[in-house]
Design a protein around this motif. Structure first.
Motif, PDB file in Angstrom:
ATOM      1  N   VAL A 208      39.226  16.528  65.853  1.00 21.26           N
ATOM      2  CA  VAL A 208      39.985  16.760  67.078  1.00 21.26           C
ATOM      3  C   VAL A 208      39.053  17.379  68.103  1.00 21.26           C
ATOM      4  O   VAL A 208      38.507  18.458  67.885  1.00 21.26           O
ATOM      5  CB  VAL A 208      41.186  17.690  66.830  1.00 21.26           C
ATOM      6  N   ASP A 209      38.855  16.683  69.211  1.00 21.95           N
ATOM      7  CA  ASP A 209      37.904  17.125  70.232  1.00 21.95           C
ATOM      8  C   ASP A 209      38.562  17.000  71.605  1.00 21.95           C
ATOM      9  O   ASP A 209      38.505  15.954  72.253  1.00 21.95           O
ATOM     10  CB  ASP A 209      36.643  16.266  70.149  1.00 21.95           C
ATOM     11  N   LEU A 210      39.203  18.076  72.036  1.00 22.48           N
ATOM     12  CA  LEU A 210      39.899  18.056  73.323  1.00 22.48           C
ATOM     13  C   LEU A 210      38.933  17.817  74.475  1.00 22.48           C
ATOM     14  O   LEU A 210      39.254  17.088  75.417  1.00 22.48           O
ATOM     15  CB  LEU A 210      40.645  19.372  73.547  1.00 22.48           C
ATOM     16  N   ASN A 211      37.769  18.432  74.416  1.00 25.18           N
ATOM     17  CA  ASN A 211      36.818  18.323  75.528  1.00 25.18           C
ATOM     18  C   ASN A 211      36.378  16.883  75.770  1.00 25.18           C
ATOM     19  O   ASN A 211      36.167  16.467  76.910  1.00 25.18           O
ATOM     20  CB  ASN A 211      35.601  19.207  75.259  1.00 25.18           C
ATOM     21  N   ASN A 212      36.230  16.118  74.686  1.00 23.56           N
ATOM     22  CA  ASN A 212      35.791  14.730  74.820  1.00 23.56           C
ATOM     23  C   ASN A 212      36.938  13.731  74.675  1.00 23.56           C
ATOM     24  O   ASN A 212      36.722  12.532  74.513  1.00 23.56           O
ATOM     25  CB  ASN A 212      34.705  14.433  73.771  1.00 23.56           C
ATOM     26  N   HIS A 213      38.157  14.251  74.732  1.00 20.62           N
ATOM     27  CA  HIS A 213      39.361  13.408  74.724  1.00 20.62           C
ATOM     28  C   HIS A 213      39.410  12.484  73.510  1.00 20.62           C
ATOM     29  O   HIS A 213      39.630  11.277  73.634  1.00 20.62           O
ATOM     30  CB  HIS A 213      39.451  12.591  76.017  1.00 20.62           C
ATOM     31  N   LYS A 214      39.238  13.062  72.331  1.00 19.71           N
ATOM     32  CA  LYS A 214      39.298  12.282  71.107  1.00 19.71           C
ATOM     33  C   LYS A 214      40.172  12.983  70.072  1.00 19.71           C
ATOM     34  O   LYS A 214      40.240  14.211  70.036  1.00 19.71           O
ATOM     35  CB  LYS A 214      37.898  12.059  70.531  1.00 19.71           C
ATOM     36  N   GLY A 215      40.820  12.181  69.226  1.00 25.57           N
ATOM     37  CA  GLY A 215      41.614  12.738  68.143  1.00 25.57           C
ATOM     38  C   GLY A 215      41.952  11.671  67.124  1.00 25.57           C
ATOM     39  O   GLY A 215      41.891  10.476  67.427  1.00 25.57           O
ATOM     40  N   PRO A 216      42.279  12.062  65.904  1.00 27.70           N
ATOM     41  CA  PRO A 216      42.606  11.107  64.850  1.00 27.70           C
ATOM     42  C   PRO A 216      43.945  10.428  65.090  1.00 27.70           C
ATOM     43  O   PRO A 216      44.815  10.974  65.767  1.00 27.70           O
ATOM     44  CB  PRO A 216      42.635  11.967  63.587  1.00 27.70           C
TER      45      PRO A 216
END
Length: 294
Positions: A208-216
């Protein structure tokens, strides 16, 4: 067997759960779907099979390999193709009589008025992180008296909220105004999912990476969203059945076999929500962010 299309025959198996007259009503309804990724594509196919006869669909992206785990139109034969074009073709192959308008540059402030023209219902399929345009679309729906549904794919479940004319608005519920993007995302997540049923089985929080706008993400969640949103779309368009409206919501998690009816008077201004936001911020500081499914 015949290759001649007949709407009445194609959707006749729905009769019994709806009347013939109600099927005629659905055939003449128009739904706008912004975003054709994880949930949006599944929404379009489900609503087409439900018998909806008119759509406005928008997305600016093209299919790629990273879409394969969840998106309805993602396949080897569609790599590099515009999502609007592919999904329109799939929908028209189900119902060749569809009236379907494509917004292949995505929905924006410049075309929002056209996108919502003569629309009976808006179904949110925008990427989780697209907060600015999402807020604009929901605000326009509230102003125009258009009911709006958002169904968030979280883990292996779905969190659903309906925003109905004359009821609590998207902004009143989520309370996003004046906050930086990272906190808007947290407030959106916590507002969608006060119960956070998905948290216990997140096995790798680093994904989960909010800064890079990614998530499972999972296909399970996307299909559940299409089913829940489709059933509420039917009730809204036919004006029948119990239709929960924000601040009431529904969260079903198939992995945990749990169904929760959420109620947060005041939305994110609710005492429990404010406490949840503090906890979420603490988790972020430890890089234990909650799972997202754009």
């Amino acid at each position: 067997m015949t290759n001649n299309f007949s709407y009445a025959q194609a959707f006749s198996r729905t009769i019994g759960w709806v009347t013939e007259n109600e099927l005629d009503i659905l055939c003449n309804k128009k739904i706008a779907i912004a975003g054709l990724g994880g949930v949006g594509g599944s929404h379009l196919i489900t609503l087409t099979r439900l018998g909806i006869g008119k759509f406005n669909i928008s997305d600016m992206d093209r299919f790629e390999l990273a879409n394969f785990n969840r998106q309805a139109g993602a396949s080897m034969s569609h790599i590099g193709q515009a999502k609007t074009v592919v999904m329109a073709q799939l929908a028209l192959d189900i119902n060749p009589e569809l009236e379907i308008n494509l917004f292949s540059d995505g929905v924006s402030l410049d075309n929002l008025e056209e996108f919502l023209t003569d629309v009976d219902l808006y179904v949110d399929g925008l990427d989780f992180f697209a907060m600015t345009i999402r807020r604009a679309v929901f605000a326009a729906c509230a102003k125009k008296g258009i009911p709006a549904i958002t169904a968030a794919p979280l883990g292996m479940g779905c969190a659903l909220l309906n925003f109905l004319p004359g009821k609590m608005t998207f902004e009143d519920y989520f309370q996003l105004e004046g906050y930086p993007e990272d906190e808007q995302l947290l407030r959106f997540l916590l507002g969608l999912s006060p119960a956070m049923l998905q948290m216990p089985y997140l096995v790798d929080a680093s994904r989960v990476d909010l800064n890079n706008h990614k998530g499972p993400s999972t296909p399970i969640a996307c299909e559940l969203c299409a089913g829940l949103a489709g059933s509420h779309a039917l009730k809204i368009l036919l004006n029948r059945g119990n239709i929960p409206s924000a601040p009431h919501g529904i969260h079903f998690d198939a992995y945990r076999n749990k169904l929760v009816h959420t109620w947060r008077p005041g939305g994110n201004n609710n005492l429990l929500q404010r406490l949840g936001l503090k906890i979420a911020k603490h988790q972020l500081s430890k890089k234990l962010t909650p799972p997202l499914n754009p």
